[in-house]
Design a protein around this motif. Structure first.
Motif, mmCIF file in Angstrom:
data_model
loop_
_atom_site.group_PDB
_atom_site.id
_atom_site.type_symbol
_atom_site.label_atom_id
_atom_site.label_comp_id
_atom_site.label_asym_id
_atom_site.label_seq_id
_atom_site.Cartn_x
_atom_site.Cartn_y
_atom_site.Cartn_z
ATOM 1 N N HIS A 1 68.336 31.949 54.839
ATOM 2 C CA HIS A 1 69.391 31.317 54.046
ATOM 3 C C HIS A 1 69.072 31.308 52.561
ATOM 4 O O HIS A 1 69.992 31.289 51.729
ATOM 5 N N GLU A 2 67.796 31.321 52.201
ATOM 6 C CA GLU A 2 67.458 31.322 50.770
ATOM 7 C C GLU A 2 67.950 32.608 50.106
ATOM 8 O O GLU A 2 68.538 32.578 49.022
ATOM 9 N N VAL A 3 67.737 33.735 50.749
ATOM 10 C CA VAL A 3 68.230 35.013 50.220
ATOM 11 C C VAL A 3 69.757 35.027 50.275
ATOM 12 O O VAL A 3 70.428 35.499 49.339
ATOM 13 N N GLY A 4 70.334 34.513 51.357
ATOM 14 C CA GLY A 4 71.785 34.456 51.471
ATOM 15 C C GLY A 4 72.410 33.623 50.363
ATOM 16 O O GLY A 4 73.428 34.013 49.767
ATOM 17 N N ASP A 5 71.790 32.464 50.071
ATOM 18 C CA ASP A 5 72.307 31.621 48.987
ATOM 19 C C ASP A 5 72.204 32.333 47.647
ATOM 20 O O ASP A 5 73.108 32.234 46.795
ATOM 21 N N CYS A 6 71.101 33.036 47.436
ATOM 22 C CA CYS A 6 70.933 33.803 46.192
ATOM 23 C C CYS A 6 72.044 34.838 46.055
ATOM 24 O O CYS A 6 72.641 35.004 44.980
ATOM 25 N N LEU A 7 72.347 35.523 47.133
ATOM 26 C CA LEU A 7 73.397 36.541 47.108
ATOM 27 C C LEU A 7 74.751 35.910 46.797
ATOM 28 O O LEU A 7 75.531 36.451 46.001
ATOM 29 N N LEU A 8 75.047 34.766 47.387
ATOM 30 C CA LEU A 8 76.324 34.101 47.133
ATOM 31 C C LEU A 8 76.466 33.698 45.672
ATOM 32 O O LEU A 8 77.558 33.803 45.091
ATOM 33 N N ARG A 9 75.369 33.241 45.060
ATOM 34 C CA ARG A 9 75.438 32.886 43.636
ATOM 35 C C ARG A 9 75.738 34.119 42.786
ATOM 36 O O ARG A 9 76.533 34.059 41.843
ATOM 37 N N HIS A 10 75.076 35.240 43.109
ATOM 38 C CA HIS A 10 75.328 36.471 42.346
ATOM 39 C C HIS A 10 76.774 36.946 42.543
ATOM 40 O O HIS A 10 77.421 37.423 41.588
ATOM 41 N N VAL A 11 77.291 36.841 43.751
ATOM 42 C CA VAL A 11 78.674 37.235 44.008
ATOM 43 C C VAL A 11 79.627 36.379 43.171
ATOM 44 O O VAL A 11 80.581 36.888 42.570
ATOM 45 N N ALA A 12 79.357 35.079 43.120
ATOM 46 C CA ALA A 12 80.208 34.182 42.331
ATOM 47 C C ALA A 12 80.225 34.599 40.862
ATOM 48 O O ALA A 12 81.288 34.619 40.219
ATOM 49 N N GLU A 13 79.047 34.950 40.321
ATOM 50 C CA GLU A 13 78.981 35.377 38.922
ATOM 51 C C GLU A 13 79.810 36.632 38.685
ATOM 52 O O GLU A 13 80.536 36.744 37.693
ATOM 53 N N ARG A 14 79.731 37.592 39.590
ATOM 54 C CA ARG A 14 80.485 38.836 39.404
ATOM 55 C C ARG A 14 81.991 38.601 39.531
ATOM 56 O O ARG A 14 82.785 39.213 38.814
ATOM 57 N N LEU A 15 82.379 37.734 40.446
ATOM 58 C CA LEU A 15 83.806 37.462 40.608
ATOM 59 C C LEU A 15 84.386 36.827 39.345
ATOM 60 O O LEU A 15 85.527 37.110 38.963
ATOM 61 N N LEU A 16 83.612 35.973 38.695
ATOM 62 C CA LEU A 16 84.090 35.334 37.467
ATOM 63 C C LEU A 16 84.356 36.351 36.367
ATOM 64 O O LEU A 16 85.212 36.130 35.500
ATOM 65 N N PHE B 1 72.749 44.209 44.622
ATOM 66 C CA PHE B 1 72.328 42.861 44.236
ATOM 67 C C PHE B 1 70.811 42.771 44.405
ATOM 68 O O PHE B 1 70.248 43.340 45.343
ATOM 69 N N HIS B 2 70.171 42.014 43.507
ATOM 70 C CA HIS B 2 68.724 41.839 43.587
ATOM 71 C C HIS B 2 68.409 40.358 43.770
ATOM 72 O O HIS B 2 68.693 39.528 42.895
ATOM 73 N N CYS B 3 67.858 40.035 44.912
ATOM 74 C CA CYS B 3 67.458 38.661 45.233
ATOM 75 C C CYS B 3 65.969 38.685 45.564
ATOM 76 O O CYS B 3 65.581 39.134 46.657
ATOM 77 N N GLY B 4 65.153 38.232 44.626
ATOM 78 C CA GLY B 4 63.716 38.308 44.826
ATOM 79 C C GLY B 4 63.278 39.757 44.921
ATOM 80 O O GLY B 4 63.579 40.581 44.054
#
Length: 759
Positions: free
Chosen positions: A378-393, A438-441
């Motif tokens: 879930h830590e990597v999943g949460d990181c990915l969701l944050r990056h997706v949110a930034e790109r959508l904005l 996407f790069h998460c860690g």
């Protein structure tokens, strides 16, 4: 060197704290020569150790030092009761207002920026030493006053004892006098109790004022503030000197919208001697606002004076705002949550209903996100969701909304959308944004999205319906293979797909040499001669008949392709004009349309100059046609750009005049050469009284402003006769020729030359 001496009678101990003592060597020498004792510490820790053995009268403190910095050192010094009143002067190269504020907040009394003038430093040292001496003297006087009070109390006690003896003697003589005396004693005791209470309250009040826990000021009925503590002055940005000069008035601190609350508070104060605390805003000296809680009471009704207590609510308001934000936003991504999205959508639908505009809802589900969550955690999943949110904005406009419903579901709300093609562009932009890795860690992740789209009012007239139809379309997108977008209705889907295909084809049109230019003659109505050619863009896809630019120019504008296309048009038109000049038609002018996006690009003028230089075309043979919209945007920049172009000799015409909102004042301000009357008005000549009157007015206005005028879309002899009779000198349209190829236009020029020879 003329150095001012401190107004004191004894030497002082001065502690210098600087990691480079050589910087202050000259200052130390001067201080020692005049009899001061100078101690040196090279960092904050050493300074803290030295003050345990020697109490300095003043501390010079550098900010940037190894170990703890000057601000931290100052705060730790002020924690020592013995050092709390020792003045600290910061000496540093930092000069930003924020650094100075940090120094004063830490407890400093002055702030000197390096490099410094020795005389200035000595003057400030002397000032603060003198101020410290005055404070000590004041403390001594206070001690003396307390001793006098104690003596007075002893005397009062002695007198009371004598009075009691006298009272006993009188009581023995007469009971009546004893009763009267007892009553007098009771009155005196009551007065003494009241006086003690008043003195105790005054001490408490003074402690509250000087503690600077909250802002306190003493007011007078005429609006003046007689006294205020430092907490109040810091809150509003004033000084004690301004208060003493009468420049700070309590009746001018409130903002106008709180006038009614202020009036209620004053009414309660007059009636009860106090007013219930309430919230309002005060104006700082710099004009900014600060939220406060204010309460107050009357001190003297006879003298009409009182006290007010002011509590800064800034932190409290920020905390409330944070709580509200957390209630409406997703804790992981910071995006609006379902509740806030629903509220925004309801507002958008209400506005869309009033203005008859569309609202799009875009439901996005990340493809195979569950696999990432399950395999990488879930830590990597949460990181990915944050990056997706930034790109959508980054895919939406200001005023659009991006929300997260939970899990891997996101929603875009797009109010004031033009048509389904605009929505498709946003959807494709989202797909392109998700396509990049996407790069998460240490993980490089690849993900796509399935997008369903619904439109108000066609697919639903309320939030629930639009969300449901968008969700249905999203599942249809998944069925179609994921990583695509689908509209809720197939008809809209087909239209959006056509626009998408047109956009993709347009991106390759330049490289595939699918563009060509046609030319329409502009004719002098008096002589019938061609004096100019307007270059008109055509797109010939796959060998088909050339398509007019109306069908694709909007897409070119939106995608930015208009910039390379526009430059190509200008260059091709100028090269063709050069060929005509070389054939002997040297007076011929080339008219080229400009889009607003071309006009506002940073290197626009340089591009024009390069084209003219490369083709050798004289600047006065180029006529740039601009829209009225350009005149209404970024006025100062427009004036400068147009003046530079006009100064080069380039002609400037306003195309489709009458369809925009430019005024007479704008025409007088800009260096415009000609107006082109829009074809929609010319078509109405003789048929629509409004169009006829408008054409007449434009011609008259242009003549009065000494502007040339040209009528577009002339198709009949009746229109030609009308324009000539009303003073219009030139025209273009199918009456003379439709837009033709360069070869056909050359034939028109040759025919004209033959007629002139015959004549």
């Amino acid at each position: 060197m003329n150095v001012p001496e401190p107004d004191v009678t004894s030497a002082h101990t001065i502690l210098m704290v600087d990691d480079t003592p050589a910087n202050l060597a000259l200052l130390a020498q001067v201080l020692e020569e005049r009899g001061d004792r100078v101690l040196v510490a090279q960092d904050g820790e050493e300074a803290l150790r030295r003050v345990q053995f020697v109490l300095p009268d003043l501390i010079l403190l550098d900010v940037m030092m190894p170990g703890i910095d000057g601000f931290t050192t100052c705060r730790r010094l002020k924690e020592n009761e013995d050092l709390r009143d020792v003045p600290v002067i910061f000496m540093t190269a930092l000069s930003e207002s924020a650094d100075k504020l940090a120094g004063f907040t830490a407890g400093g009394v002055d702030y000197i920026t390096k490099p410094f003038q020795l005389d200035e430093v000595l003057a400030r040292i002397n000032t603060h030493l003198a101020l410290r001496a005055a404070q000590r003297k004041l403390a001594e006087q206070n001690d003396m006053l307390q001793r006098e009070v104690a003596l007075r109390q002893e005397i009062e006690t002695y007198l009371q004892h004598a009075y009691d003896l006298l009272e006993e003697r009188v009581a023995l003589r007469t009971g009546e006098l004893a009763r009267a005396n007892a009553q007098l004693v009771a009155e005196i005791e009551e007065r003494r109790r009241i006086e003690v209470t008043l003195r105790r309250n005054e001490v408490r009040m003074r402690r509250l004022v000087e503690a600077n826990i909250i802002g306190v000021y003493f007011w007078e009925a005429d609006g003046r503030i007689a006294e205020a503590n430092d907490a109040f002055l810091r809150l509003l940005g004033y000084t004690q000197e301004e208060v003493q000069a009468g420049e700070v008035r309590w009746d001018q601190l409130s903002t106008p919208e709180y006038q009614a609350q202020t009036e209620r508070g004053l009414a309660e104060l007059r009636e009860t001697g106090r007013f219930t605390p309430y919230e309002k805003e005060y104006l700082r000296k710099d004009g900014t606002r600060v939220p406060i809680l204010i309460g107050g009471a009357v001190i003297s009704r006879r003298q009409k004076t009182g006290v007010a207590f002011v509590l800064d609510l800034s932190e409290h308001k920020r905390a409330e705002e944070r709580i509200r934000y957390m209630a409406d936003h997703d804790g992981l991504t910071g995006l609006p949550n379902r509740a806030l999205l629903r509220d925004r959508l309801q507002q958008a639908l209400a506005h869309g209903g009033r203005t008859e505009t569309q609202v799009a809802v875009m439901f996005i589900d990340l493809d195979y996100f569950k696999h990432i969550n399950d395999s990488l955690g879930h830590e990597v999943g949460d990181c990915l969701l944050r990056h997706v949110a930034e790109r959508l904005l980054h895919c939406v406009r200001q005023g659009d909304s991006v929300a997260r419903l939970g899990g891997d579901e996101f929603v875009l709300a797009l109010p004031l959308i033009g048509d389904c093609g605009d929505v498709a562009m946003v959807a494709q932009k989202v797909l392109d944004a998700l396509d990049a890795p996407f790069h998460c860690g240490d993980h490089e992740l690849h993900i796509s999205g399935s997008i369903g789209i619904s439109l108000f009012p066609d697919d639903g007239k309320d939030v629930e319906t639009l969300m449901r139809t968008a969700d249905t379309a999203m599942y249809y997108a998944k069925e179609k293979g994921r990583a695509n977008y689908q509209f809720f209705t197939q008809s809209l889907n087909k239209a959006a797909q056509r626009r998408h295909q047109l956009t993709n084809a347009l991106r390759h049109a330049l490289a595939r040499e699918e563009f060509t230019l046609f030319y329409q003659p502009q004719v002098d109505l008096e002589t019938g001669t061609i004096f100019s050619a307007e270059a008109l863009l055509r797109w010939k896809r796959n060998g088909d008949t050339p398509v007019a630019c109306n069908e694709f120019i909007t897409i070119a504008e939106e995608t930015g392709l208009i910039l390379p296309i526009g430059e190509w048009v200008l260059r091709q038109a100028c090269e063709q004009l050069k060929r005509w000049h070389e054939s002997g038609y040297t007076d011929l002018v080339m008219a080229v349309n400009l889009s607003p996006r071309q006009f506002f690009q940073p290197n626009f003028q340089d591009m024009i100059i390069d084209v003219l230089n490369d083709t050798g075309i004289p600047a006065n043979r180029l006529d740039l046609e601009i829209t009225e919209g350009i005149l209404m945007q970024r006025t100062e920049d427009n004036v400068a750009t147009l003046k530079r172009l006009s100064g080069m000799g380039i002609k400037l015409s306003i195309d489709d005049f009458g369809t925009g909102y430019s005024s007479l004042a704008y025409l007088q301000r800009f260096p415009v050469d000609a107006l082109k009357i829009d074809r929609s008005f010319v078509n109405g000549i003789g048929q629509d009284s409004n169009d006829t009157a408008l054409v007449t007015a434009i011609i008259s206005m242009a003549n009065s402003l000494r502007l040339k005028v040209l009528a577009e879309g002339v198709e009949t002899l009746e229109q030609v006769d009308f324009l000539q009779s009303h003073g219009c000198p030139s025209a273009q349209g199918y009456y003379y020729s439709k837009p033709v190829s360069a070869e056909a236009f050359t034939e028109l020029l040759e025919q004209q030359s033959r007629r002139m020879i015959v004549a």
